[in-house]
Design a protein around this motif. Structure first.
Motif, short mmCIF file in Angstrom:
data_model
loop_
_atom_site.label_atom_id
_atom_site.label_comp_id
_atom_site.label_asym_id
_atom_site.label_seq_id
_atom_site.Cartn_x
_atom_site.Cartn_y
_atom_site.Cartn_z
N GLU A 201 0.65 -1.32 0.06
CA GLU A 201 0.03 -0.02 0.09
C GLU A 201 0.97 1.26 -0.05
OE1 GLU A 201 -2.69 -0.22 3.29
OE2 GLU A 201 -3.88 -2.01 2.63
N SER A 202 2.04 1.23 -0.11
CA SER A 202 2.95 2.34 0.17
C SER A 202 4.07 2.01 -0.51
CB SER A 202 3.17 2.69 1.52
OG SER A 202 3.94 1.65 2.34
N ASP A 230 17.36 0.61 -12.97
CA ASP A 230 16.81 -0.67 -12.59
C ASP A 230 15.40 -0.92 -12.61
OD1 ASP A 230 19.40 -1.26 -12.12
OD2 ASP A 230 19.55 -0.91 -9.91
N GLY A 231 14.84 -0.16 -13.33
CA GLY A 231 13.20 -0.49 -13.40
C GLY A 231 12.35 0.24 -12.39
N ARG A 232 12.88 0.98 -11.63
CA ARG A 232 11.88 1.67 -10.34
C ARG A 232 11.37 3.00 -10.90
NH1 ARG A 232 13.25 -2.45 -8.84
NH2 ARG A 232 14.30 -3.11 -6.78
N SER A 233 9.94 3.46 -10.54
CA SER A 233 9.55 4.51 -10.74
C SER A 233 9.96 5.33 -9.30
CB SER A 233 8.01 4.52 -10.84
OG SER A 233 7.40 3.80 -10.11
N VAL A 234 10.05 6.63 -9.63
CA VAL A 234 10.54 7.41 -8.38
C VAL A 234 9.88 8.65 -8.40
CG1 VAL A 234 12.76 8.56 -7.27
CG2 VAL A 234 12.84 6.23 -8.70
N VAL A 235 9.73 9.17 -6.98
CA VAL A 235 9.37 10.51 -6.48
C VAL A 235 10.36 10.99 -5.65
CG1 VAL A 235 7.54 11.95 -5.18
CG2 VAL A 235 6.79 10.14 -6.98
N LEU A 236 10.66 12.34 -5.89
CA LEU A 236 11.57 13.01 -4.97
C LEU A 236 10.98 13.95 -4.20
CD1 LEU A 236 14.15 13.89 -8.03
CD2 LEU A 236 14.56 11.87 -6.14
N GLU A 280 2.15 11.63 -1.89
CA GLU A 280 2.35 11.87 -3.53
C GLU A 280 2.75 10.47 -4.01
OE1 GLU A 280 1.52 13.36 -7.07
OE2 GLU A 280 1.26 14.33 -5.21
N GLY A 281 3.67 9.84 -3.48
CA GLY A 281 4.07 8.72 -3.95
C GLY A 281 2.98 7.63 -3.89
N ILE A 282 2.46 7.54 -2.84
CA ILE A 282 1.33 6.55 -2.62
C ILE A 282 0.03 6.83 -3.73
CG2 ILE A 282 -0.60 5.81 -0.94
CD1 ILE A 282 1.13 6.67 1.28
N ALA A 283 -0.15 8.14 -3.81
CA ALA A 283 -1.34 8.43 -4.96
C ALA A 283 -0.73 8.14 -6.36
CB ALA A 283 -1.33 10.04 -4.89
N GLU A 284 0.55 8.19 -6.63
CA GLU A 284 1.01 7.82 -8.00
C GLU A 284 1.54 6.34 -8.11
OE1 GLU A 284 4.28 10.03 -9.41
OE2 GLU A 284 3.20 12.13 -9.24
N GLY A 285 1.40 5.53 -6.94
CA GLY A 285 1.84 4.29 -7.20
C GLY A 285 3.23 3.83 -7.60
#
Length: 403
Positions: A201-202, A230-236, A280-285
């Motif tokens: 969930e996070s 390495d294939g990760r989606s990231v929020v800063l 924001e990271g949770i909202a964007e998945g």
């Protein structure tokens, strides 16, 4: 008497006649007709008034234009030409190079450390006679390279025993022994995996901490590139609100790899921005949220307490998976002091050593791990965008001692 009067009258008539002639001549000069000879015209005469009515000049013949042919104010191109103008496209999102084997590709950056540690030690060990003075030089070389006193003593003792027992003398055999002992000190058994996979969930949350001047914000941006590669989606999360332009710097790094940056006003509450970044990271998945914290001087208790607050606030969303301490490899033993103080405030899970390419003291890797019991997970070996590499003990030791 009559004659005198007559003479006077005639004189008056002559004078009056002469005056009339002069006045008439002046009037004629002022009202010369247009056809007067050029020699007597005034060259400074004002321009004639424009003709009106029947005397107006005939209009000039000009081609008539339609309203479509008349350019609008400010328009420089015809409508057809405007349709052909190409709007410049946004710069493409960069695709960083894979991180697998990156340290091996960057091994040449360790040349200065190699000259001090690897080549220096092999030169000493290859002497005709290994007496006490030589072993003392070996100890000095290791300590100078920031390996630390205790690890140095352990390494020298084991080397002396193995050389004496095995009778090892050839360069290849000495290099093999030195590689084994250095690898033991670097400790390949430590868990160096970056925990950046999202939970159910996070997203995974990574706090990046460290003092001013260690390259912390730049390291956070480079780490985003490592994760994207390495294939990760990231929020800063730009939680460094006390340093001018820190948020702009981080946002620039994020835009290059398509990562969103959550930021707030300059001087704002770092804990609040960190909280919003995770939200924001949770909202964007997103897979991972990287939070760049302010560079805190380890001597200022209030700022260190605030760092603890950031961690507690973030944990309201979920666990903090990694707390990475960024250390400047060139600071040597002072870096160990910083590490100890940070470890008292937050649970450090990994070390990022920057500027390892610009120091002859590669032994700091061994010393900091021994001091904290925490593995070095990433090393910076240059100023390029992809010069941050996952730490690989075998590749590191091989780079130190050379071929």
């Amino acid at each position: 008497m009559e004659i005198v009067i007559l003479v006077v009258v005639i004189a008056l008539v002559v004078v009056l006649a002469a005056g009339g002639l002069v006045v008439g001549s002046r009037r004629r000069k002022q009202q010369l007709p247009p056809s007067a000879p050029p020699s007597i015209r005034k060259t400074t005469a004002p321009p004639a008034e424009p003709h009106v009515g029947d005397e107006a000049a005939p209009p000039r013949e000009e081609a008539r234009r339609t309203i479509e042919e008349v350019p609008l104010p400010g328009a420089t191109l015809a409508p057809e030409a405007l349709e052909e103008v190409e709007v410049p496209a946004a710069p493409p999102v960069e695709q960083p190079e894979p991180t697998a084997g990156r340290l091996i590709r960057l091994r040449s950056r360790l040349s200065r450390s190699q000259n001090t540690l690897g080549k220096g030690l092999l030169t000493l060990l290859s002497r005709e006679r290994l007496d006490d003075a030589t072993w003392e030089e070996v100890e000095d070389t290791l300590i100078t390279a920031d390996v630390g006193v205790t690890p140095t003593q352990e390494l020298v003792e084991r080397l002396r025993t193995r050389v004496r027992v095995l009778g090892t003398r050839t360069p290849a055999e000495l290099r093999g022994l030195l590689r084994e002992e250095l690898l033991t000190l670097v400790d390949p058994s430590l868990d160096r995996v970056l925990r950046t996979e999202s939970h159910e969930e996070s997203p995974a949350v990574v706090l990046v901490v460290g003092v001013n001047g260690t390259g912390k914000t730049t390291t956070t941006g480079k780490l985003a590139r490592v994760l994207v590669a390495d294939g990760r989606s990231v929020v800063l999360g730009a939680a460094d609100t006390f340093r001018a332009a820190a948020a702009d710097q981080l946002q620039t790094w994020g835009e290059r790899v398509g990562a969103r940056t959550v930021r707030g006003p300059e001087g704002g509450d770092p804990a609040s921005i960190a909280f919003d970044a995770v939200k924001e990271g949770i909202a964007e998945g997103a897979d991972t949220v990287l939070i760049d914290t302010a560079g805190r001087l380890h001597t200022k208790t209030g700022l260190m307490d605030e760092l603890g607050k950031v961690k507690r606030v973030v944990e309201k969303h979920g666990p903090v998976d990694e707390v990475l301490l960024v250390l400047d490899a060139t600071t040597g033993q002072n870096g160990l002091v910083q590490a100890r103080v940070f470890a008292e405030v937050v649970d450090i899970t990994g070390i990022v050593l920057t500027k390892l390419d610009g120091t002859a003291k590669g032994g700091i890797v061994i010393a900091v791990q021994r001091e904290l019991g925490v593995p070095v997970k990433l090393v910076g070996l240059g100023e390029g965008a992809d010069d941050l590499a996952p730490f690989e003990p075998e590749a590191f030791v091989d780079a130190l001692i050379g071929e």
